[in-house]
Design an enzyme around this catalytic site. Structure first.
Site, PDB file in Angstrom:
ATOM      1  N   ALA A  75       0.847  -1.197   0.000  1.00 44.00           N
ATOM      2  CA  ALA A  75       0.000   0.000   0.000  1.00 44.00           C
ATOM      3  C   ALA A  75       0.876   1.238   0.000  1.00 44.00           C
ATOM      4  O   ALA A  75       0.572   2.241  -0.653  1.00 44.00           O
ATOM      5  CB  ALA A  75      -0.923  -0.006   1.216  1.00 44.00           C
ATOM      6  N   GLN A 184      -7.150  -0.317   5.236  1.00 40.23           N
ATOM      7  CA  GLN A 184      -7.861  -0.964   6.346  1.00 40.23           C
ATOM      8  C   GLN A 184      -9.276  -1.385   5.971  1.00 40.23           C
ATOM      9  O   GLN A 184     -10.001  -1.890   6.822  1.00 40.23           O
ATOM     10  CB  GLN A 184      -7.909  -0.032   7.570  1.00 40.23           C
ATOM     11  CG  GLN A 184      -6.556   0.225   8.225  1.00 40.23           C
ATOM     12  CD  GLN A 184      -5.950  -1.011   8.916  1.00 40.23           C
ATOM     13  OE1 GLN A 184      -6.628  -1.999   9.166  1.00 40.23           O
ATOM     14  NE2 GLN A 184      -4.666  -0.948   9.224  1.00 40.23           N
ATOM     15  N   SER A 204      -3.104  -3.132   0.386  1.00 39.22           N
ATOM     16  CA  SER A 204      -2.135  -4.230   0.336  1.00 39.22           C
ATOM     17  C   SER A 204      -2.732  -5.515   0.895  1.00 39.22           C
ATOM     18  O   SER A 204      -3.652  -5.499   1.714  1.00 39.22           O
ATOM     19  CB  SER A 204      -0.832  -3.865   1.061  1.00 39.22           C
ATOM     20  OG  SER A 204      -1.065  -3.438   2.355  1.00 39.22           O
ATOM     21  N   ALA A 205      -2.171  -6.650   0.458  1.00 43.39           N
ATOM     22  CA  ALA A 205      -2.784  -7.960   0.706  1.00 43.39           C
ATOM     23  C   ALA A 205      -2.637  -8.447   2.145  1.00 43.39           C
ATOM     24  O   ALA A 205      -3.464  -9.217   2.627  1.00 43.39           O
ATOM     25  CB  ALA A 205      -2.159  -8.992  -0.232  1.00 43.39           C
ATOM     26  N   THR A 245       9.867  -7.324 -12.750  1.00 43.87           N
ATOM     27  CA  THR A 245       9.206  -8.606 -12.985  1.00 43.87           C
ATOM     28  C   THR A 245       8.101  -8.826 -11.960  1.00 43.87           C
ATOM     29  O   THR A 245       8.323  -8.654 -10.755  1.00 43.87           O
ATOM     30  CB  THR A 245      10.245  -9.752 -12.904  1.00 43.87           C
ATOM     31  OG1 THR A 245      11.241  -9.509 -13.907  1.00 43.87           O
ATOM     32  CG2 THR A 245       9.607 -11.112 -13.132  1.00 43.87           C
ATOM     33  N   CYS A 330       3.655   1.334  12.741  1.00 41.99           N
ATOM     34  CA  CYS A 330       4.751   2.207  12.322  1.00 41.99           C
ATOM     35  C   CYS A 330       5.222   3.104  13.445  1.00 41.99           C
ATOM     36  O   CYS A 330       6.358   3.550  13.457  1.00 41.99           O
ATOM     37  CB  CYS A 330       4.311   3.087  11.169  1.00 41.99           C
ATOM     38  SG  CYS A 330       3.676   2.143   9.830  1.00 41.99           S
TER      39      CYS A 330
HETATM   40  N1  PLP Z   1      -2.343   2.943   5.096  1.00 43.26           N
HETATM   41  C1  PLP Z   1      -2.934   2.441   6.190  1.00 43.26           C
HETATM   42  C2  PLP Z   1      -4.228   3.012   6.638  1.00 43.26           C
HETATM   43  C3  PLP Z   1      -2.331   1.392   6.896  1.00 43.26           C
HETATM   44  O1  PLP Z   1      -2.931   0.892   7.987  1.00 43.26           O
HETATM   45  C4  PLP Z   1      -1.092   0.887   6.441  1.00 43.26           C
HETATM   46  C5  PLP Z   1      -0.401  -0.167   7.191  1.00 43.26           C
HETATM   47  O2  PLP Z   1      -0.565  -0.344   8.369  1.00 43.26           O
HETATM   48  C6  PLP Z   1      -0.531   1.434   5.275  1.00 43.26           C
HETATM   49  C7  PLP Z   1      -1.185   2.461   4.632  1.00 43.26           C
HETATM   50  C8  PLP Z   1       0.756   0.930   4.728  1.00 43.26           C
HETATM   51  O3  PLP Z   1       0.591  -0.391   4.326  1.00 43.26           O
HETATM   52  P1  PLP Z   1       1.837  -1.293   3.924  1.00 43.26           P
HETATM   53  O4  PLP Z   1       2.708  -1.343   5.146  1.00 43.26           O
HETATM   54  O5  PLP Z   1       1.242  -2.592   3.581  1.00 43.26           O
HETATM   55  O6  PLP Z   1       2.511  -0.630   2.822  1.00 43.26           O
END
Ligand code: PLP
Length: 386
Positions: A75, A184, A204-205, A245, A330
């Protein structure tokens, strides 16, 4: 109950067994390991077919066209591509602006900080005390110079849901592009992007039981041409927007995970809503408890609560076999305080007393009962000890 209890699903989820099983077909000489760009032979053709089938499946689920799906690594990468990809068309054009909010994920905020240094103005929209974006302010701030609005669907720390339909409508009326960070919500909420005024959408997956390291950027393909500049140059994969790739096993994994998530979406939402209510009802009478955000406007998958005069890190350590977090993944290893909770008006002391609990597919009622008991007990203990 001695076993470990995972209540940090907003941070990441375990890969579904069925997803792993499917992914295993895409690694070895006996499997489909070819390069999807080398489609002059059957190895490449099989890999390309797997990617394109995944693209069709994902686009069917989110209601897009298959050519509107770009595979990325995360993401975070999708968000970077969406925001920088638009902004790079306007570098050093000081009149142009991007609108976002104070409570976006760092992937959005740090990308915007970077863009600001390159000369594009960033405007932040205030949120209410429960964390929702103020739509009247948003309406007023969008001008002819606004090149993009980027607002998240569900906040990862407090679970508050923004009305992306209304925001999309405002952006359409004002003729500006709208990017949604749906990390989310994809896999938990249904989307029909054909009928939504969303131009770009990232996810993201690994938030819905797929593998880490794979994400999607949806880019609307209609009369309004979106001019996105690529961040990664090379072999011109993904319509030249994201060279490299393709990770076939990851893409197939994400597609399978989304299919499963979609098939159980509504029953899961009901089940998780019950569990969230059960947790809250079991702890709401603890003296000094407070709820960050609210129930009405938030996702059932996330609850953010605090206990006055109890330091969250001590509480989390004392909870031992129950995995919960202070805020987002994070931020939780760093010393700075949650900017999301700050934007709700919480003082530093209350922020340091707040925890996030997030629920998922493997959360059971028994686990919630145990968590309720343990929270009640540990808080009493901490009050005595400290
Ligand atoms: N955006 C939101 C709202 C998220 O909760 C997260 C991950 O916790 C991200 C973006 C970033 O996702 P990724 O770490 O899979 O790139």
């Amino acid at each position: 109950m001695k076993k470990l209890i995972y209540l940090d699903y907003a941070s990441t989820t375990p890969v579904d067994k069925q997803v792993l099983q499917e992914m295993k077909n895409y690694f070895t000489i006996k499997g489909i390991f070819g390069n999807p760009s080398s489609y002059l032979h059957l190895f490449g053709i099989n890999a390309k077919n797997a990617v394109e089938n995944a693209r069709i499946n994902i686009s069917n689920i989110i209601g897009s066209k298959k050519e509107e799906i770009i595979f990325t690594s995360s993401a975070t990468e999708s968000i970077n591509l969406a925001i920088k990809g638009i902004a790079f068309n306007y570098l050093n054009n000081k009149k142009k602006n991007i609108i976002t909010s104070f409570i976006e994920h760092k992937a959005v905020l740090e990308t915007c900080n970077f863009i600001k240094k390159l000369g594009v103005k960033i405007i932040y929209i205030k949120n209410s005390r429960i964390g929702k974006i103020n739509l009247n302010i948003l309406k007023k701030k969008i001008t002819d110079e606004t090149i993009l609005v980027s607002i998240m669907h569900i906040n990862n720390e407090i679970g508050i849901i923004n009305d992306i339909n209304k925001i999309g409508y405002i952006c359409k009326k004002k003729n500006t592009l709208f990017h949604v960070d749906a990390t989310q919500s994809v896999g938990k909420y249904s989307f029909n992007l054909k009928n939504m005024n969303i131009d770009l959408l990232s996810f993201s997956a690994h938030k819905f039981y797929g593998p880490k390291g794979i994400g999607v950027l949806y880019i609307k393909n209609n009369k309004k041409k979106i001019n996105l500049l690529p961040l990664i140059h090379g072999g011109e994969q993904e319509n030249s927007l994201r060279s490299g790739t393709l990770a076939v096993h990851q893409i197939v994994g994400m597609s399978t995970a989304l299919k499963i998530a979609n098939s159980i979406m509504e029953q899961e939402k009901k089940r998780i809503t019950f569990l969230k209510n059960k947790l809250w009802n079991g702890i709401k009478n603890i003296q000094g408890i407070y709820l960050n955000g609210n129930f009405k406007d938030s996702s059932p998958y996330i609850i953010n609560i605090g206990f006055k005069n109890i330091f969250n890190k001590i509480l989390i350590l004392e909870m031992k076999n129950i995995a919960i977090s202070t805020s987002s993944a994070c931020n939780s290893n760093k010393h700075h305080l949650s900017y999301v909770l700050k934007s709700l008006g919480l003082n530093d002391k209350l922020i340091k007393s707040s925890i996030r609990i997030s629920f998922g597919k493997f959360t059971t009622e028994k686990e919630i009962d145990y968590t309720v008991k343990k929270l009640n007990f540990i808080i009493k203990q901490i009050k005595k000890k400290y």
